[in-house]
Design an enzyme around this catalytic site. Structure first.
Site, short mmCIF file in Angstrom:
data_model
loop_
_atom_site.label_atom_id
_atom_site.label_comp_id
_atom_site.label_asym_id
_atom_site.label_seq_id
_atom_site.Cartn_x
_atom_site.Cartn_y
_atom_site.Cartn_z
N MET A 284 0.84 -1.20 0.00
CA MET A 284 0.00 0.00 0.00
C MET A 284 0.87 1.25 0.00
O MET A 284 0.38 2.36 0.24
CB MET A 284 -0.94 0.00 1.21
CG MET A 284 -1.90 -1.19 1.19
SD MET A 284 -3.44 -0.91 2.06
CE MET A 284 -2.85 -0.62 3.72
N LEU B 49 6.69 3.32 1.58
CA LEU B 49 7.60 2.18 1.73
C LEU B 49 8.61 2.38 2.85
O LEU B 49 9.06 3.49 3.12
CB LEU B 49 8.35 1.95 0.41
CG LEU B 49 7.46 1.70 -0.81
CD1 LEU B 49 8.31 1.54 -2.06
CD2 LEU B 49 6.55 0.49 -0.61
N GLY C 105 10.86 -2.80 5.70
CA GLY C 105 10.12 -4.06 5.63
C GLY C 105 9.70 -4.36 4.19
O GLY C 105 9.92 -5.47 3.68
N HIS C 106 9.14 -3.35 3.54
CA HIS C 106 8.76 -3.52 2.13
C HIS C 106 10.00 -3.82 1.27
O HIS C 106 9.97 -4.65 0.38
CB HIS C 106 8.13 -2.23 1.58
CG HIS C 106 6.84 -1.83 2.23
ND1 HIS C 106 6.71 -0.66 2.95
CD2 HIS C 106 5.62 -2.43 2.27
CE1 HIS C 106 5.46 -0.55 3.38
NE2 HIS C 106 4.79 -1.61 3.00
N GLY D 15 4.81 -10.30 3.66
CA GLY D 15 5.53 -10.24 4.93
C GLY D 15 4.83 -11.04 6.02
O GLY D 15 3.60 -11.11 6.07
N SER E 246 6.21 -0.35 10.18
CA SER E 246 4.87 -0.25 9.62
C SER E 246 4.68 1.17 9.10
O SER E 246 5.17 2.13 9.70
CB SER E 246 3.83 -0.52 10.71
OG SER E 246 2.55 -0.05 10.30
N SER E 247 3.98 1.30 7.98
CA SER E 247 3.68 2.64 7.47
C SER E 247 2.90 3.43 8.50
O SER E 247 2.99 4.66 8.57
CB SER E 247 2.88 2.55 6.17
OG SER E 247 3.54 1.72 5.24
P1 AMP Z 1 1.42 -2.90 3.49
O1 AMP Z 1 1.97 -1.86 2.57
O2 AMP Z 1 1.43 -2.50 4.93
O3 AMP Z 1 0.10 -3.45 3.02
O4 AMP Z 1 2.43 -4.11 3.42
C1 AMP Z 1 2.79 -4.68 2.19
C2 AMP Z 1 3.57 -5.95 2.43
O5 AMP Z 1 4.72 -5.66 3.23
C3 AMP Z 1 2.76 -7.00 3.23
O6 AMP Z 1 3.04 -8.29 2.69
C4 AMP Z 1 3.30 -6.84 4.62
O7 AMP Z 1 3.22 -8.02 5.39
C5 AMP Z 1 4.75 -6.49 4.35
N1 AMP Z 1 5.34 -5.81 5.50
C6 AMP Z 1 4.89 -4.66 6.09
N2 AMP Z 1 5.66 -4.34 7.16
C7 AMP Z 1 6.60 -5.32 7.24
C8 AMP Z 1 7.69 -5.58 8.14
N3 AMP Z 1 7.97 -4.77 9.17
N4 AMP Z 1 8.44 -6.67 7.92
C9 AMP Z 1 8.18 -7.50 6.89
N5 AMP Z 1 7.17 -7.32 6.02
C10 AMP Z 1 6.40 -6.24 6.19
#
Ligand code: AMP
Length: 272
Positions: A21, A24, A27-28, A138, A176-177
């Protein structure tokens, strides 16, 4: 995107997809570095998917910065960023959804009733548009990963799903974002999640088997921090996500905690 993907496939390339989403962080980027190993072309989708937000959630305020994201993605070798408008994904007439029966009934699904239906639906659309051989998710969103694996198996998507361990700040906070919402004081309280998980991992490693006791310890620990309000803390089976009473094998401890107005999630595997 569909034309590009079709062309890539016709010319004999493999495709790896990392759905996000945006906004970035490391983690991303860890997911992208993993994806880079598994496809000739690496596609990252950036889409704040409206259907996975329940009414009253942070759809409008969700952080966005496409220029910064583009630079970060480029720095880890992303070939294509797919960033559609919501209107292009869901027209006025949209009416098809992907729903799983059991897995969304646990953990985050309890307080976010429409969330996983939105996730499974948009991931299906992304899979059909980007046509990846491999998709990377993730473990931070552990329930999401389990749900995607189930869906891919159930619906016979020919896509390999790869899970990447949680990337954390030096002090343990899972990236986390949404961390950007936290004030300085709340940021300190946000450590209650990772600290209580570490504490639980230690107790279980030292022989504690009663899941209720482990959960009680975590609840008390989290409540000792200001600004925290617990959504759930659970210890469950790593595949079915059903609660376990006794921790006899590796089990998932998952939690969601409000810190001020920000809902944070975290998890860890407890090993006896
Ligand atoms: P999001 O943008 O929050 O929807 O996350 C996109 C992808 O990045 C998802 O598969 C999440 O699980 C992964 N993700 C987000 N934060 C982390 C993190 N701290 N460590 C590993 N993967 C992450």
């Amino acid at each position: 995107m569909q034309q590009k993907a079709g062309h890539l496939l016709q010319t004999g390339n493999t495709i790896a997809l990392v759905p996000t989403m945006g906004y970035l962080h490391e983690g991303h980027l860890a997911l992208m570095r993993e994806g880079r190993k598994h496809g000739d072309a690496l596609v990252v989708s950036i889409f704040v998917n409206p259907t996975q937000f329940d009414p009253g959630e942070d759809l409008e305020s969700y952080p966005r910065d496409m220029d910064r994201d583009a630079h970060l993605a480029e720095s880890v070798g992303v070939d294509i960023i797919f960033a559609p408008e919501a209107e292009a994904m869901y027209g006025q007439t949209y009416q098809t959804h992907v729903d799983l029966e059991m897995l969304p009934r646990f953990l985050c699904g309890l307080s976010r009733p429409g969330h996983f239906r939105g996730v499974a639906t948009v991931v299906t659309m992304l899979f059909n548009i980007v046509k990846p051989h491999v998709a990377v998710f993730g473990e931070k969103d552990y329930q999401q990963l389990v749900i995607i694996r189930r869906m891919v198996d159930d619906l016979n998507f020919e896509i390999r799903i790869i899970g990447v361990p949680i990337v954390r700040e030096a002090d343990g906070l899972a990236l986390s974002s949404r961390n950007t919402y936290l004030s300085k004081d709340e940021r300190r309280s946000a450590l209650s999640l990772s600290h209580s998980l570490q504490q639980a991992q230690k107790s279980v490693a030292h022989g504690m088997k009663d899941a209720r006791q482990v959960i009680k310890g975590a609840l008390e620990h989290i409540r000792s921090y200001p600004y925290t309000k617990i959504d759930y803390v659970a210890v469950c089976d790593t595949k079915t996500l059903q609660d376990v009473d006794r921790i006899d094998g590796p089990s998932l401890m998952a939690m969601a905690v409000w810190v001020g107005k920000t809902r944070l999630i975290d998890n860890a595997i407890l090993k006896p």
